[in-house]
Motif scaffolding. Structure first.
Motif, PDB file in Angstrom:
ATOM      1  N   ASP A   2      36.738  34.767  43.361  1.00  0.00           N
ATOM      2  CA  ASP A   2      36.846  35.761  42.310  1.00  0.00           C
ATOM      3  C   ASP A   2      37.122  35.137  40.966  1.00  0.00           C
ATOM      4  N   CYS A  25      26.450  33.476  53.735  1.00  0.00           N
ATOM      5  CA  CYS A  25      27.815  33.987  53.808  1.00  0.00           C
ATOM      6  C   CYS A  25      28.020  34.666  55.166  1.00  0.00           C
ATOM      7  N   PHE A  56      33.968  34.934  51.387  1.00  0.00           N
ATOM      8  CA  PHE A  56      34.511  35.933  50.480  1.00  0.00           C
ATOM      9  C   PHE A  56      36.014  35.697  50.307  1.00  0.00           C
ATOM     10  N   ASP A  72      37.102  42.638  51.071  1.00  0.00           N
ATOM     11  CA  ASP A  72      37.309  43.007  49.680  1.00  0.00           C
ATOM     12  C   ASP A  72      36.461  44.217  49.307  1.00  0.00           C
ATOM     13  N   LEU A  77      33.068  41.596  46.316  1.00  0.00           N
ATOM     14  CA  LEU A  77      32.074  40.941  47.165  1.00  0.00           C
ATOM     15  C   LEU A  77      30.835  40.568  46.354  1.00  0.00           C
ATOM     16  N   ALA A  80      31.609  37.623  44.082  1.00  0.00           N
ATOM     17  CA  ALA A  80      31.698  36.377  44.855  1.00  0.00           C
ATOM     18  C   ALA A  80      30.303  35.810  45.095  1.00  0.00           C
ATOM     19  N   TRP A  81      29.350  36.692  45.402  1.00  0.00           N
ATOM     20  CA  TRP A  81      27.982  36.227  45.614  1.00  0.00           C
ATOM     21  C   TRP A  81      27.380  35.676  44.331  1.00  0.00           C
TER      22      TRP A  81
END
Length: 221
Positions: A2, A25, A56, A72, A77, A80-81
């Motif tokens: 994050d 992931c 994540f 999350d 999420l 994060a990606w």
């Protein structure tokens, strides 16, 4: 991730010289180094591709603090990606590629692949690979998670078990999905592609077939 991501946040397999990067992931309940993720990542990497795995924030917290928290919220999420894609693009540039390399693919197991499918068009990646996409919660076929897939522009491969409780072959056949999505069905496989012993099919066979399908997709995209 994050707060951003860098190469130290990933598990890497395969040659750094590969012109293709596949970012994977994990699913909701198991980490990036689960047996399934290990087998798929290493199998694809063995075909000459660079594979990067990340987690994540909630899964990283479980690893470092032992907390079994829920996944999350969606914005976390998604971010994060996006952070992971940015980090791998920078890594590719450092290895001799160019920033924004279009040969970056995204995907993952269940939740990881689902969130990847939500950012794929925005991130302008070369392709999407979902390993057991969760089309609906088990036992709740009316709760579809397909609205954003109807107009997906990124070329995609979904590798699914035919008896996946998150969406069987018969169910998925009736969904409205983008023509950019190709489906590869693994005989008698469940959500992790495992068949029943009575089927005459083995888990190893399904894993091998699934990995080969992903490698073929990366070669032709």
């Amino acid at each position: 991730m994050d707060a951003g991501a860098d190469a130290s946040d990933f598990l890497f397999d395969g040659p750094s010289s590969s012109p293709v990067r596949l970012i994977l992931c994990h699913g909701a309940g198991a980490p990036m180094d689960s047996p399934f993720m290990n087998r798929v990542a290493r199998g694809v990497a063995a075909d000459g591709f660079r594979v990067a795995r990340f987690e994540f924030p909630y899964m990283r917290a479980r690893r470092t603090g032992g907390r079994a928290g829920a996944p999350d919220r969606p914005p976390v999420l998604r971010q994060a990606w996006l952070d992971a894609i940015g980090a791998i693009r920078s890594d590719a540039a450092a290895d001799g590629g160019r920033d924004g390399d279009p040969r970056i693919f995204v995907g993952g197991k269940s939740l990881g692949g689902r969130v990847a499918s939500m950012v794929a068009d925005e991130a302008r990646v070369a392709g999407l690979v979902c390993l057991g996409y969760p089309f609906h919660p088990p036992g709740r076929p009316e709760k579809l998670r397909t609205a954003h897939l109807e107009n997906l522009e990124t070329r995609a491969l979904f590798v699914q078990g035919t008896r996946d409780p998150f969406g069987t072959r018969e169910e998925v056949g009736g969904y409205r999905l983008s023509p950019r999505i190709a489906l590869h069905w693994l005989s008698d496989g469940d959500h992790s592609w495992k068949p029943r012993a009575s089927s005459g099919r083995t888990e190893a066979q399904n894993l091998e077939e699934g990995i080969a399908a992903v490698a073929a997709f990366l070669k032709t995209s």
